[in-house]
Design a protein around this motif. Sequence first.
Motif, short mmCIF file in Angstrom:
data_model
loop_
_atom_site.label_atom_id
_atom_site.label_comp_id
_atom_site.label_asym_id
_atom_site.label_seq_id
_atom_site.Cartn_x
_atom_site.Cartn_y
_atom_site.Cartn_z
N GLN A 166 12.33 10.39 -28.06
CA GLN A 166 11.38 10.77 -29.10
C GLN A 166 10.53 11.97 -28.66
N ALA A 167 10.14 11.94 -27.38
CA ALA A 167 9.37 13.08 -26.86
C ALA A 167 10.23 14.34 -26.84
N SER A 168 11.49 14.18 -26.49
CA SER A 168 12.39 15.34 -26.48
C SER A 168 12.57 15.91 -27.89
N LEU A 169 12.73 15.00 -28.86
CA LEU A 169 12.89 15.44 -30.24
C LEU A 169 11.63 16.17 -30.72
N LYS A 170 10.49 15.69 -30.31
CA LYS A 170 9.23 16.32 -30.72
C LYS A 170 9.11 17.73 -30.14
N ARG A 171 9.54 17.91 -28.89
CA ARG A 171 9.47 19.24 -28.28
C ARG A 171 10.42 20.20 -28.99
N ILE A 172 11.60 19.69 -29.40
CA ILE A 172 12.54 20.55 -30.12
C ILE A 172 11.97 20.97 -31.47
N GLU A 173 11.35 20.00 -32.17
CA GLU A 173 10.75 20.32 -33.47
C GLU A 173 9.67 21.39 -33.32
N LEU A 174 8.85 21.27 -32.31
CA LEU A 174 7.80 22.28 -32.08
C LEU A 174 8.40 23.65 -31.77
N GLN A 175 9.48 23.62 -30.97
CA GLN A 175 10.10 24.88 -30.62
C GLN A 175 10.76 25.55 -31.82
N VAL A 203 20.08 14.77 -30.15
CA VAL A 203 19.04 13.82 -29.75
C VAL A 203 18.93 12.68 -30.78
N ARG A 204 19.05 13.03 -32.08
CA ARG A 204 19.00 11.99 -33.11
C ARG A 204 20.16 11.00 -32.94
N LYS A 205 21.34 11.52 -32.59
CA LYS A 205 22.47 10.64 -32.34
C LYS A 205 22.18 9.70 -31.18
N GLN A 206 21.60 10.22 -30.12
CA GLN A 206 21.25 9.38 -28.98
C GLN A 206 20.19 8.34 -29.36
N LEU A 207 19.27 8.73 -30.24
CA LEU A 207 18.24 7.79 -30.70
C LEU A 207 18.87 6.61 -31.44
N ILE A 208 19.83 6.89 -32.31
CA ILE A 208 20.49 5.80 -33.05
C ILE A 208 21.20 4.86 -32.09
N SER A 209 21.89 5.42 -31.09
CA SER A 209 22.59 4.59 -30.10
C SER A 209 21.60 3.76 -29.28
N ALA A 210 20.49 4.38 -28.89
CA ALA A 210 19.49 3.67 -28.08
C ALA A 210 18.85 2.54 -28.87
N ARG A 211 18.63 2.76 -30.17
CA ARG A 211 18.05 1.70 -30.99
C ARG A 211 19.00 0.50 -31.09
N GLY A 212 20.30 0.77 -31.20
CA GLY A 212 21.28 -0.32 -31.21
C GLY A 212 21.28 -1.09 -29.90
N ASP A 213 21.19 -0.36 -28.78
CA ASP A 213 21.13 -1.03 -27.48
C ASP A 213 19.87 -1.87 -27.35
N LEU A 214 18.77 -1.36 -27.90
CA LEU A 214 17.51 -2.10 -27.84
C LEU A 214 17.62 -3.40 -28.63
N GLU A 215 18.24 -3.36 -29.79
CA GLU A 215 18.39 -4.57 -30.60
C GLU A 215 19.24 -5.62 -29.88
#
Length: 435
Positions: A166-175, A203-215
């Motif tokens: 999420q922090a990485s995605l935020k830095r990309i958005e700012l950039q 990064v969004r793809k990785q976020l979706i995968s990480a959320r599945g792993d978290l569940e």
Amino acid sequence: MIRLNAFILSFAWFVLFYSQLSGQQLSEVLQTALKQNKEVQAQQQALQSAQLQAKATFRKTLPSLDLNASYRHVTHVAQLQFPSTIPIPGFPSDISLGQYDTYESGLTLKYVLFSGFAQKNQVKLMNQQAGLANISLEDKQKEIAFKVIGAYRQVQAKQLELEALQASLKRIELQIKRVKALIKQGMALGLDTLSLKLARLNVRKQLISARGDLEMAQQQLDQLVGGKVQVPPFQKPESLALNVLPVVQLMTPYRMLDQQQQMQHTMVKISKARYLPSLAAFASYNYGKPGLDFVKGEWMDYGIWGLSLSWNLFSWQADRLNEQAARAQVKKIEYQKDAVKDQLQTRFENALREWQTLKEQEKVVQTALSVAQQKMKIVQSRYQQGMASATDFNEANLQLTEAELNLKRHYLLMTLKLNEIDYLSGKPLKQWSIL
């Protein structure tokens, strides 16, 4: 549409993160798991069963009181006949020596005076069985506790991964916003935004995968605990040090084998008890018809008391073979104890070495994060001056994300390793370092 998806992901992460700030602490989760886990509950019932069996075995050694009643009818009884050549007035020509119908009832008190110490050792054996069940319960509690700790930390690890992404995605958005501003000023090309957008999609793809792993990690934790668990984000403990090396006490597998060996010693004594006689005393009060007087055939009460002796003189050495078999089991368990002790000691020492390695790596991981942060600042400054490309920014952003994640993961591994050392040391669960 892309902005809507970004908003949804950001909002979902916001709700997830802040809902867990007031989550359940690890010590609280462990207490719940030890109460609700099905495996622990099953072992608790096994302990209760063994304790009740031990009490029942002891009470069987006390005097017993039995009530018995019976009715019996026979078709023929013995008759005593007299010669009929000289009849005697008032005297029957034959006399019955039995009764067709017999009624008997009574209370019998019995007590074993001596059994070659078989009863005493049988009670001891059942108490040892209850002790083994108690050790098994402690082992199951430690096993489940360690699994819960691992699952709890796994959930926190997935949360850290989401946080870093999420922090990485935020830095990309700012950039991306900076690049668009530079494009308007003619200081950057539109191609730069394409590279950043591709990185954002990755990064969004990785976020979706990480959320599945978290569940999945959350589901495993809930199953172990026996209910829903709210896990707070991982926070580095104030102290992560193994100040005093824990003393390796009798670890549970070794204690279980030692208890089994004591039980086999008791079995040897029970086998030897069969060489001696068994002596029991009994007394009974009876009431029945005809009782002891077959002539009158009336209801009467009477008492009986006595001693009974039982002694097996020959059984083709079956008792001796049973004794030898029990002694062989004692030697077998002795070898198993030595092997298990060596294995557990090796695992414990390996865990200590791994802890020392993690401790030495801590400074390296901290330094890597500092370098990644410094590099990110330099790349951002150079990018704004047109001296760095979007690829340079994406690479620096990725390295910073990995460095942040690695440091938090490292602290998490250190806390988990401390609990593993507690688990392998044989310390009681109450003395574990629950950080």
